[in-house]
Write an enzyme that holds these catalytic residues in place. Structure first.
Site, PDB file in Angstrom:
ATOM      1  N   ASP A  70      -2.669  -2.903   6.726  1.00 19.09           N
ATOM      2  CA  ASP A  70      -2.619  -2.192   7.975  1.00 19.09           C
ATOM      3  C   ASP A  70      -3.967  -2.198   8.806  1.00 19.09           C
ATOM      4  OD1 ASP A  70      -3.692  -0.274   6.308  1.00 19.09           O
ATOM      5  OD2 ASP A  70      -2.205   1.043   6.621  1.00 19.09           O
ATOM      6  N   ASP A  93      -7.628  -5.932   6.054  1.00 17.12           N
ATOM      7  CA  ASP A  93      -6.490  -6.547   5.523  1.00 17.12           C
ATOM      8  C   ASP A  93      -6.406  -7.939   6.059  1.00 17.12           C
ATOM      9  OD1 ASP A  93      -6.415  -4.321   3.882  1.00 17.12           O
ATOM     10  OD2 ASP A  93      -5.067  -3.271   5.384  1.00 17.12           O
ATOM     11  N   ASP A 143       0.780  -1.208   0.163  1.00 13.53           N
ATOM     12  CA  ASP A 143       0.064  -0.028  -0.104  1.00 13.53           C
ATOM     13  C   ASP A 143       0.936   1.143   0.006  1.00 13.53           C
ATOM     14  OD1 ASP A 143       0.824  -0.160   2.711  1.00 13.53           O
ATOM     15  OD2 ASP A 143      -1.149  -0.715   3.468  1.00 13.53           O
TER      16      ASP A 143
HETATM   17  P1  ATP Z   1      -3.101   3.115   1.556  1.00 18.97           P
HETATM   18  O1  ATP Z   1      -4.224   2.108   1.290  1.00 18.97           O
HETATM   19  O2  ATP Z   1      -2.113   3.103   0.414  1.00 18.97           O
HETATM   20  O3  ATP Z   1      -2.562   3.001   2.905  1.00 18.97           O
HETATM   21  P2  ATP Z   1      -4.871   5.135   2.165  1.00 18.97           P
HETATM   22  O4  ATP Z   1      -4.582   5.612   3.527  1.00 18.97           O
HETATM   23  O5  ATP Z   1      -5.176   6.399   1.266  1.00 18.97           O
HETATM   24  O6  ATP Z   1      -3.833   4.368   1.198  1.00 18.97           O
HETATM   25  P3  ATP Z   1      -7.344   4.162   3.212  1.00 18.97           P
HETATM   26  O7  ATP Z   1      -7.011   4.323   4.559  1.00 18.97           O
HETATM   27  O8  ATP Z   1      -8.511   3.141   2.908  1.00 18.97           O
HETATM   28  O9  ATP Z   1      -6.037   4.239   2.297  1.00 18.97           O
HETATM   29  O10 ATP Z   1      -8.205   5.692   3.085  1.00 18.97           O
HETATM   30  C1  ATP Z   1      -8.888   5.757   1.567  1.00 18.97           C
HETATM   31  C2  ATP Z   1      -9.195   7.137   1.340  1.00 18.97           C
HETATM   32  O11 ATP Z   1      -9.972   7.525   2.398  1.00 18.97           O
HETATM   33  C3  ATP Z   1      -7.957   8.452   1.652  1.00 18.97           C
HETATM   34  O12 ATP Z   1      -7.486   8.504   0.308  1.00 18.97           O
HETATM   35  C4  ATP Z   1      -8.762   9.657   1.933  1.00 18.97           C
HETATM   36  O13 ATP Z   1      -9.331   9.939   0.954  1.00 18.97           O
HETATM   37  C5  ATP Z   1      -9.622   8.846   2.801  1.00 18.97           C
HETATM   38  N1  ATP Z   1      -9.584   9.229   4.251  1.00 18.97           N
HETATM   39  C6  ATP Z   1      -8.449   8.351   4.851  1.00 18.97           C
HETATM   40  N2  ATP Z   1      -8.483   8.762   5.972  1.00 18.97           N
HETATM   41  C7  ATP Z   1      -9.400   9.495   6.363  1.00 18.97           C
HETATM   42  C8  ATP Z   1     -10.211  10.065   7.602  1.00 18.97           C
HETATM   43  N3  ATP Z   1      -9.538   9.582   8.782  1.00 18.97           N
HETATM   44  N4  ATP Z   1     -11.441  10.654   7.481  1.00 18.97           N
HETATM   45  C9  ATP Z   1     -11.777  10.763   6.399  1.00 18.97           C
HETATM   46  N5  ATP Z   1     -11.326  10.123   5.048  1.00 18.97           N
HETATM   47  C10 ATP Z   1     -10.144   9.677   5.202  1.00 18.97           C
END
Ligand code: ATP
Length: 889
Positions: A620, A624, A306
């Protein structure tokens, strides 16, 4: 959130003294006395011991020598096992689960082992419940209680419900007061720790065990024959007193031969090498939870990673905002410190800009579960870095306004989850009746739910053209590698909002916010290494495709100017397995999975594995876990990963960095190569010894080695170099070869032929030198084969040991010449050889050993012959290596 004070640090400390730490006391799997005992329970060792005891009555010195050799060997075995156990224990202690608690009225992270009854704990998605307790706050909390009840569907939990240690937060967030900890908890009664490193057998160990069994059976038959022959030779049927001696001698000899033939120490030596490998990995920030993973790591052919935190630093800083009135705002500064940096709007005088900035900062502040902590002049965050960055932004803005905005009361929280990709809260409104919903989330998901937008003056109906305007801005921010969030709100009536689906609709869009999350410095080099090593890297992220592509391009994972296929979660959902499989099969296809949904990782792993890929997959979140379990190497993040993901993984990265995965793969490859080296070394030596014994029997000349000398070699001088080969440094070019085929066995034809040839050459040289010395002594074919033959046997013994020591150096590479290697690189090997030489010196030149081992102090010219005998196998091996090399070009 209601402020609940929990305990003070002093209260917690005094309670801790009374109730003890919150840990589950697992029984030590293998106490030292059991380990020591197990050294003597091997069948061959038992027979040898019995024989030595019987022979005590007729040849005390021989018996004592055998007992000492067995004791020495047991000591080495015990020491190795003990160290392995200690390594596993140390690895276990390197992963400290932490949890957010209220202490002294403040939120902080502590290690779960210091929790005591009365503590107030804050839970978020993916946390393991660290103790038993009662909920005092719950926001859409669902717990996975499978571990206690076997029920796999998460159970909803409300205020005053009990929660139990070991269960996991599948959804939502909560606060609870601890009632029971450690062994007094429900889980404590049934528990077994699962985050600890386990010693599961690796494929190589299993393969070798199977071979070991086969060799043992064969040897069993041969030894029976040897025993019978020996007994018949020594026994005098007219004198019953000779029976015992004949049995003892026959046993000792046949068991010595068996020990020479059976590589029974090999599985232990492999376990030790894997354990040593695991501790090297730990030093390089990767904790393996199963020793066999060390071996699997070396075969990894695809890494699915990721983005956030693994490829990037996970240090978010808000950089830009785009408001509902079309104005841009720039935010300066780096990191979480709000004292550095400013909020600059090009048109700050505009009333609508100020209204929107106030609204956005309210959304950022209240729709947030993180905490900005100021300690000793330094700012850090508790919770999600994305949310931490928002708090810093709000503080910067407040600094500009010189007031800390509004004070609203949070009435309900719908926490973030990676399926919805958004989070919302319901807050009280300042003036009028009713409540307000504040939402933030991924623009794709959020914009789809927005029917209006707020331009700072009026709420307007969204037209598609207007939406497109914001989407365009979103894409432009993303192409600068910014992580973008959309912010929205709406007026609601709390009573009617039962769940997030009811709440998160008909939203009013207020603006976009972009934050940087810089790529990790070390990743670029790691990616280059992967490509050289034929390892494919696939990014699977929850983030937006354009952002992901920009970061992947910066890191060299994809060629930014080449065609890159960016597949979103929705697109993947619509694809059949066959279509997706086709994309994954084509290794030249540059592909990024963006806005991916957690269950899609599982699909990708499975399809890759169908193509015989060995997959390392990072993860994470709580969702997953299945993919981490399914992957050959499931990789969890030590810092940002949830406890659930750590439990499902087979490796935990202490620094969360992608580069550590690559280092681990490199280590895995090195260790695997080393395993091959000592397997080859041990087998070629064993074959050499058997060759010597059998030619003596078949051609009816005196035995070239006595039982005791065989034992001295096998249990004495052979072992240390073999162990040392396990820690050999990596050969150059290790990461320039494609991954090994995991289906290919170590013991393939070429490998077996190679050590068979070597074994026979070694044996032939030793027999040669023995016959030479024998004839020198005036022995003729057909004359008596009994007697001491001290000199020829010493020559054979010394030649055998010396050949093997030279062989240990040769084993360092199957293709490189001994003369092109850095022979001093492996200090342990030098030490091992030094010790072995010292042993030989004692056996040859200390009169006491001359007596008991029946050896003879060799002179210089004898050593000349020994040198010749040791060089011949080297020359043959160099020839074979030369052939291997010339075939490569
Ligand atoms: P990766 O999968 O590479 O770790 P990521 O952290 O972007 O990436 P997710 O945690 O699934 O993956 O987050 C998906 C999307 O949700 C993010 O791209 C962001 O737009 C939104 N997002 C992430 N954290 C928050 C949050 N705390 N509150 C609201 N929206 C969020």
């Amino acid at each position: 959130m209601t402020q609940s004070l929990g305990l003070t640090t002093a209260q917690a400390e005094s309670k801790l003294k009374i109730v003890g730490r919150n840990v589950l006391e697992t029984k030590t799997a293998n106490p030292w006395y059991k380990m020591l005992w197990s050294q003597f329970t091997d069948l061959l060792v038992i027979i040898l011991l019995v024989a030595a005891i019987i022979s005590f009555f007729h040849d005390k010195t021989e018996s004592i020598i055998i007992l000492s050799i067995v004791a020495l060997n047991a000591a080495i075995g015990f020491f190795q096992e003990f160290r392995t156990e200690k390594t596993l224990e140390a690895l276990k202690n390197m992963v400290h689960p932490q949890i957010r608690v209220m202490r002294d009225g403040k939120e902080m992270m502590i290690q779960t082992e210091y929790l005591v009854p009365g503590d107030v704990v804050i839970l978020a998605e993916g946390d393991k419940v660290p103790a038993d307790g009662i909920l005092i706050e719950s926001h859409s909390l669902k717990l996975d209680e499978a571990i206690l009840t076997g029920e796999s569907v998460p159970v909803e939990k409300k205020i005053k419900d009990k929660v139990f240690m070991g269960t996991a937060v599948a959804k939502g967030s909560a606060m609870f007061e601890v009632t029971f900890t450690g062994m007094t908890s429900e889980f404590g009664k049934i528990a077994e720790l699962t985050t600890s490193t386990k010693n599961a057998k690796s494929p190589l160990e299993i393969e070798l065990e199977r071979i070991g069994m086969f060799v043992t059976k064969m040897t069993g038959v041969i030894c029976l024959i040897l025993f019978a022959l020996g007994f018949l030779r020594d026994v005098d049927f007219s004198d019953t007193t000779t029976y015992f001696d004949a049995i003892a001698d026959g046993l000792i000899f046949s068991v010595s031969v068996a020990i020479a033939a059976v590589p029974e120490g090999l599985p232990t030596t492999i376990t030790v090498a894997l354990a040593l490998g695991a501790s090297v990995l730990a030093r390089k920030h990767a904790i393996v939870k199963r020793l066999s993973s060390v071996e699997t790591l070396g075969a990894v052919s695809t890494i699915c990673s990721d983005k956030t935190g693994t490829l990037t630093k996970n240090e978010m800083t808000v950089r830009a905002l785009y408001l509902g009135n079309g104005e841009s705002v720039e935010v300066t500064g780096v990191g979480y410190d709000p004292r550095e940096g400013d909020v600059r709007a090009s048109n700050y005088e505009l009333k609508s800009t100020q209204v929107l900035l106030n609204l956005l900062s309210d959304i950022c502040w209240y729709c947030n579960e993180a905490k900005l902590v100021h300690k000793k002049g330094h700012y850090t965050i508790l919770g999600d870095p994305t949310e931490g960055a928002l708090l810093t932004f709000v503080e910067k803005y407040a600094k500009k306004l010189q007031v800390r905005g509004s004070s609203l009361e949070t009435l309900e929280v719908f926490p973030f989850d990676s399926d919805r990709k958004m989070m919302s809260v319901i807050v009280s409104r300042r003036s009028t009746k009713g409540e307000k919903l504040l939402v933030k989330g991924s623009p794709d998901q959020l914009l789809a739910k927005c029917e209006f937008y707020f331009d700072g003056v009026k709420v307007q109906k969204f037209t598609q053209a207007k939406k497109n305007e914001f989407i365009k801005e979103y894409q432009s921010m993303a192409s600068k590698a910014l992580r973008v969030l959309a912010l929205a709100y709406r007026e609601v009536d709390l009573k009617k909002m039962k769940n997030e689906t009811q709440a998160e609709k008909e939203l009013v869009f207020a603006g976009l916010l972009g934050m940087i999350d810089p790529p990790r410095d070390e990743v670029r080099e790691a990616v280059t290494k992967c490509h050289a090593a034929g390892i494919r890297v696939i990014v699977i992220t929850g983030d937006y495709g354009i952002t992901a592509k920009a970061i992947a391009g910066e890191l060299g994972i994809v060629k930014a100017d080449g065609p890159v296929l960016v597949l979103t979660g929705d697109e993947v959902k619509k694809m059949s397995d066959k279509e997706l499989s086709k994309i994954l099969k084509d290794k030249t296809q540059q592909v990024i999975f963006a806005r991916s949904l957690p269950d899609q990782k599982m699909r990708v792993v499975k399809l890759l594995q169908d193509h015989r890929e060995i997959v390392a997959m990072t993860g994470d979140g709580v969702n997953d876990a299945p993919a981490l379990k399914k992957a050959n190497i499931g990789v969890a993040m030590g810092i940002t990963g949830t406890e659930v993901s750590k439990e499902a993984a087979s490796m935990i990265l202490l620094n969360d960095s992608f580069a550590s995965i690559v280092t681990a793969v490199e280590e895995g490859r090195r260790i695997y190569e080393n395993l091959k080296k000592f397997v080859w070394f041990i087998f070629s030596c064993n074959i050499g010894e058997l060759f010597v014994i059998f030619t003596s029997i078949v051609f009816a000349f005196p035995l070239a080695l006595t039982a005791i000398l065989i034992l001295c070699i096998d249990l004495g001088t052979d072992i240390l170099p073999a162990i040392a080969l396990g820690v050999d440094p990596a050969e150059p070019g290790l990461m320039e070869k494609p991954p090994r085929n995991p289906k290919k066995r170590v013991m393939d034809r070429a490998f077996v032929t190679n050590f068979m040839i070597m074994g026979c050459v070694i044996g032939a040289c030793v027999v040669g030198i023995f016959l030479y010395a024998l004839i020198q002594e005036g022995w003729k074919w057909g004359s008596d084969t009994s007697g001491d033959f001290t000199y020829p046997r010493t020559m054979a013994f010394t030649a055998l040991v010396m050949v093997q020591l030279v062989n240990a150096f040769s084993a360092k590479s199957f293709r490189r010449s001994l003369f092109s290697m850095n022979l001093l690189a492996n200090k342990f090997l030098l030490l091992a050889i030094g010790v072995s030489l010292l042993l030989v010196y004692c056996m040859l030149y200390v009169p006491f050993f001359n007596d008991v081992l029946k050896t003879y102090p060799l002179n210089l010219s004898d050593w000349g012959w020994v040198a010749v005998a040791s060089i011949i196998p080297l020359v043959v091996l160099e020839g074979m290596k030369w052939r291997t090399r010339s075939k490569e070009v």
